[in-house]
Design a protein around this motif. Sequence first.
Motif, PDB file in Angstrom:
ATOM      1  N   LEU A  50       0.888  -1.062  -0.324  1.00 61.22           N
ATOM      2  CA  LEU A  50      -0.081   0.580  -0.019  1.00 61.22           C
ATOM      3  C   LEU A  50       0.696   1.476  -0.190  1.00 61.22           C
ATOM      4  N   GLY A  51       1.592   1.374   0.363  1.00 60.83           N
ATOM      5  CA  GLY A  51       2.396   2.145   0.527  1.00 60.83           C
ATOM      6  C   GLY A  51       3.900   2.801  -0.686  1.00 60.83           C
ATOM      7  N   THR A  52       3.270   1.407  -1.306  1.00 62.08           N
ATOM      8  CA  THR A  52       3.687   2.148  -3.024  1.00 62.08           C
ATOM      9  C   THR A  52       3.042   2.115  -4.428  1.00 62.08           C
ATOM     10  N   SER A  53       1.798   1.716  -3.868  1.00 60.51           N
ATOM     11  CA  SER A  53       0.685   1.830  -4.821  1.00 60.51           C
ATOM     12  C   SER A  53      -0.219   2.893  -5.234  1.00 60.51           C
ATOM     13  N   LYS A  54      -0.026   3.980  -4.315  1.00 61.36           N
ATOM     14  CA  LYS A  54      -1.509   5.057  -4.626  1.00 61.36           C
ATOM     15  C   LYS A  54      -0.606   6.481  -3.881  1.00 61.36           C
ATOM     16  N   SER A  55      -0.599   7.621  -4.395  1.00 63.82           N
ATOM     17  CA  SER A  55       0.067   8.957  -4.190  1.00 63.82           C
ATOM     18  C   SER A  55      -0.906   9.111  -2.967  1.00 63.82           C
ATOM     19  N   ASN A  56       0.247   9.636  -2.434  1.00 61.31           N
ATOM     20  CA  ASN A  56      -0.620  11.028  -1.058  1.00 61.31           C
ATOM     21  C   ASN A  56      -1.305   9.593  -0.191  1.00 61.31           C
TER      22      ASN A  56
ATOM     23  N   ASP B 155      -9.166   5.223   2.360  1.00 61.11           N
ATOM     24  CA  ASP B 155      -7.438   5.112   2.424  1.00 61.11           C
ATOM     25  C   ASP B 155      -7.335   4.018   3.541  1.00 61.11           C
ATOM     26  N   PRO B 156      -6.535   3.608   2.546  1.00 59.19           N
ATOM     27  CA  PRO B 156      -6.532   2.109   4.224  1.00 59.19           C
ATOM     28  C   PRO B 156      -6.114   2.063   5.504  1.00 59.19           C
ATOM     29  N   LEU B 157      -7.139   0.857   5.974  1.00 59.60           N
ATOM     30  CA  LEU B 157      -7.337   0.957   7.538  1.00 59.60           C
ATOM     31  C   LEU B 157      -6.733  -0.199   7.512  1.00 59.60           C
TER      32      LEU B 157
ATOM     33  N   GLN C 271      11.892   2.840  -0.081  1.00 61.12           N
ATOM     34  CA  GLN C 271      12.620   3.904   0.382  1.00 61.12           C
ATOM     35  C   GLN C 271      12.106   5.079  -0.878  1.00 61.12           C
ATOM     36  N   ASP C 272      12.462   5.126  -2.065  1.00 66.16           N
ATOM     37  CA  ASP C 272      12.317   5.901  -3.121  1.00 66.16           C
ATOM     38  C   ASP C 272      10.530   5.862  -3.674  1.00 66.16           C
ATOM     39  N   ARG C 273      10.257   4.176  -3.385  1.00 65.63           N
ATOM     40  CA  ARG C 273       9.303   3.757  -4.004  1.00 65.63           C
ATOM     41  C   ARG C 273       8.175   4.254  -3.163  1.00 65.63           C
ATOM     42  N   TRP C 274       8.474   4.547  -1.704  1.00 64.29           N
ATOM     43  CA  TRP C 274       6.828   5.155  -1.076  1.00 64.29           C
ATOM     44  C   TRP C 274       6.611   6.498  -1.038  1.00 64.29           C
TER      45      TRP C 274
END
Length: 384
Positions: free
Chosen positions: A34-40, A142-144, A78-81
């Motif tokens: 989830l940290g690397t799939s959808k921005s913000n 947003d994920p929960l 890292q950068d992909r977050w």
Amino acid sequence: MSARQTDITWKAEPHTIAKIKVLEAYLVAYFQILGTSKSNQTLLYVDGFAGPDEYKNFPHGSPSAALSAAREALHNSQDRWVAGKLHCAFIESIPKRFENMVRKIEPFHQISGLCIHTYNTDFVNGLAKLRSDVPAPFAKADPLFVFIDPFGATGAPFDTVRDLLTSDCSEILINLDADGIGRIFQAKESANHDTLLTAIYGDRAWTSWFDKTEPFPLLCRRALRLYTEKLKSIADVRYVFAFEMQSSSGALNYFLVFASKHPLGLVKMKEAMKRIDQDGSYRFSDADVSQPSLLRFDDPAPYARELHKQFEGRSVNYESLDNEITNYALNDTPFRNAKQMLVILEKQGLIQVKTENVKRRKGTFKEGDVRAVEFLRVTQAFQF
Ligand SMILES: C[S@@+](CC[C@H](N)C(=O)[O-])C[C@H]1O[C@@H](n2cnc3c(N)ncnc32)[C@H](O)[C@@H]1O
């Protein structure tokens, strides 16, 4: 061993340690995906019954497990977050355990990108406070993820669970004490059963569900079944799976029930379960089948028979990822998809595979290759 109210820490049984390891393994994958799939988007993990984060015989509990997973996911990505902040919230009602937990998780405050929230109150009130501190995951897509790990059967009313699962991208993992529910049912008025069971299930459906003449172990399974039915009745909650935890003597049983709106969540939870060694002093079993069987992640044959029975005589679409066969495999077998079972069935001539790919090899079920699977009628006994 269960703790007395006055104990700050207590001894963890092997299945408790396994539960913590499963949670950590799952959360690494969850945060990373989830940290690397959808921005913000804001990510929120909640531990509703956090405990002291320490056992007499094990250095940490679920809070540090989740925070270690968060640290690992942030480090790996890292950068992909691309997501926004990762919030982790811990609710614990007993002050001394709360203080112990706050002290134990102190080092994690330094991790950048991570926001830690702690609440010394009960689950329901803690969630209300958290909702005003981090509102987005409760209201939007947003994920929960909420881990619900009480002692006993009470403390997490179904109304609250339902409310959590109405948000678009929410999941829960609940430790369901089916024995406790069974005991409340049997104790009747002396346990205030009407009020407690109505809170556990969110309505009075339980009154016609239980059969008081049934032996206790069956009563407990029935308690679980009603709970999973209730979860599945929440809009879009299509992936519900119960892992049963048993001691080697078979005496212990409680259930880790996972509920999600997205198949990937259940795939990753099964992977986490599979990764944790079962050392003989406890074992996971698949609680969703009526005859409890050990979760044999390596033996698809019995499940292949069940899969065939389920669809016998039908031609079933296999084109989309979200197809009936894959969903059956996810919800009703220990496997993440149906491929191993389909291989067995094709070898036995029990299915016919519809494909446009003339080069497709028998026994391969690559996504996009198979249009539909026809489950042929069986005229003789299964040969496997
Ligand atoms: C099973 S323990 C939690 C163990 C912890 N999740 C772990 O895996 O290390 C349950 C904890 O919930 C706390 N508790 C009991 N009732 C509660 C409530 N209504 N709300 C929040 N915490 C509660 C207890 O004090 C206890 O520490």
